[in-house]
Design an enzyme around this catalytic site. Sequence first.
Site, PDB file in Angstrom:
ATOM      1  N   ALA A 144       0.267   9.106  -0.595  1.00 16.41           N
ATOM      2  CA  ALA A 144       1.242   7.941  -0.508  1.00 16.41           C
ATOM      3  C   ALA A 144       1.863   7.846   0.838  1.00 16.41           C
ATOM      4  O   ALA A 144       2.198   8.702   1.440  1.00 16.41           O
ATOM      5  CB  ALA A 144       2.367   7.963  -1.683  1.00 16.41           C
ATOM      6  N   CYS A 145       1.976   6.650   1.327  1.00 14.29           N
ATOM      7  CA  CYS A 145       2.922   6.470   2.551  1.00 14.29           C
ATOM      8  C   CYS A 145       3.637   5.272   2.475  1.00 14.29           C
ATOM      9  O   CYS A 145       3.573   4.513   1.381  1.00 14.29           O
ATOM     10  CB  CYS A 145       2.003   6.448   3.750  1.00 14.29           C
ATOM     11  SG  CYS A 145       0.826   5.032   3.651  1.00 14.29           S
ATOM     12  N   ASP A 146       4.461   4.488   3.468  1.00  7.59           N
ATOM     13  CA  ASP A 146       5.201   3.530   3.228  1.00  7.59           C
ATOM     14  C   ASP A 146       4.331   2.224   3.140  1.00  7.59           C
ATOM     15  O   ASP A 146       4.965   1.552   1.799  1.00  7.59           O
ATOM     16  CB  ASP A 146       5.929   3.366   4.851  1.00  7.59           C
ATOM     17  CG  ASP A 146       7.230   4.094   4.854  1.00  7.59           C
ATOM     18  OD1 ASP A 146       7.929   4.025   4.027  1.00  7.59           O
ATOM     19  OD2 ASP A 146       7.319   4.698   5.907  1.00  7.59           O
ATOM     20  N   ILE A 178       4.459   4.105  -1.491  1.00  7.00           N
ATOM     21  CA  ILE A 178       5.186   4.946  -2.113  1.00  7.00           C
ATOM     22  C   ILE A 178       6.176   4.176  -3.229  1.00  7.00           C
ATOM     23  O   ILE A 178       6.322   4.584  -4.522  1.00  7.00           O
ATOM     24  CB  ILE A 178       6.199   5.714  -1.297  1.00  7.00           C
ATOM     25  CG1 ILE A 178       5.562   6.997  -0.527  1.00  7.00           C
ATOM     26  CG2 ILE A 178       7.542   6.332  -2.127  1.00  7.00           C
ATOM     27  CD1 ILE A 178       6.520   7.386   0.309  1.00  7.00           C
TER      28      ILE A 178
END
Length: 532
Positions: free
Chosen positions: A441-443, A475
């Site tokens: 997960a990232c922005d 996220i």
Amino acid sequence: MTTTTTSERGGARVAVQRFGTFLSGMIMPNIPALIAWGIFTAFFIPVGWTPNAPLATIVEPMIHYLLPLLIANTAGRMVYDTRGGVVGVVATMGAIAGSDHLIAEFNETLPPGAEPLNPIHMFIGAMILGPLAAWTMKRLDALWAEHVRAGFEMLVNMFSAGIWGFIMAIVGFYPVAWLVNGIMTVLGNAVNWLVETNLLPLTSILIEPAKVFFLNNAINHGVLTPLGTAEAAETGKSILFLLEANPGPGLGILLAFTFFGVGMAKASAPGAAIIQFFGGIHEVYFPYVLMKPLLLIAAIAGGATGVATNMVFDAGLRAPASPGSIIAVLAQTASDSYLGVILSVVLSAAVSFAIAAVILRASRRRDLETENAGDLSDAIARTEANKGKSSTVLAGLAGSSAGGSPADAQAPAAAAGRAGAAPVPSGDAPSPGPVGSIIFACDAGMGSSAMGATVLRAKLKSAGVEGVTVSNSAISKLGPGAADIVITHADLTDRARAQIPEAEHVSVDNFMSSPRYEEVVERVRQSRAEAG
């Protein structure tokens, strides 16, 4: 007085960044639809590879109706979920009809033989009305949320959204359609003037520095994409799609660091060049420019060279190239533009390389004497500050230069300690049961997290572990039961844990080569062994 001015500038920069990020959020999810439209134009319009009159009839409805309405739906959902998306689409339909009405009225006043105005596609109208209609609907719902009698909720929800969609469609039909037609006319005339006066390469003076400071999204998605799409609908291609997406200037700078850089910057530049040129993630070269701001000259000169080359060869793309990878650029290149586009990339890379090499060689002796390996880390930190959020791709640059050493796992705690904050935990206690799903997960849920997922899939496969789903996500889209293990950059772990607290969370500092992956593989093996 100086402090106030600096604060105001920082606030203005952050505001532009947020605005550009919001525009990007509206456009980026719909890039596949733009690509599909570009493929239709490439094959079936009269100047396409395989002209087909019946199939060519799909082109105009897609660009005039489908794409703006998709953007409006995405924008509305960003503000107020499905309800906002529906109201935003209805409002945008009013703007599309209003624009067509205004143009039809104008064309009726033209003398016989005069060239009529072409339809204006409501991309900007969708980017205005989608979020506006959703936001106002959200505010209205809040007014009567506590006053609806039990059993009447569905009736009120359905009719309130329908009535408000009707009102916003009227707003779209009159003031917004008139406003957007005017904006598109002014912007179109400005671009035409730059082309006719051969001044279009000067746009690189604005675009290249804007990229480094993450201010380009407002220009790219707010201006270049709508104008380029309108031009491509008429001529089958547009040079505007190449003003920002050309990977040549960044490649030239990274190659210069590969040959003439020192320390960490030299070691990490080859890997960054591959990610930038083939992966299309341009932000990996921004820290190298921030290390030596004079390199902005190389970026501007390279960008201007690419634009000038495309002008000379009348080259363009059929649709936006996103991400700005050479693969995406060539895939969208118009059939008559391959020579010009390829030369523009090669020449822009050559020019930026030559200028960057001179700058690096001029300071090479001083750099070798100081051998300040922290310069790149400092530049990465400044780049993330400019972006307004952490970036796992940028964080991976420093780690990749060291070959993903075990120190990578300790970096989050060390960084937190230097900042005076509590260390970020590297992982949670193992959850019971076999591991069946892992999410990176990232922005944005793209780019860096996708690369990390690919790396872990390969490690699981080589270890003979099967039956584990490894995916990537933003996220904000994480929810209960989404995954057994969530892997994030250390700076984002707390946000991910708040979204899905029941999952096991693993923090890494380098998505490309973290030693934590071996631990995850072993964790999966153990969970399988314990289960059966």
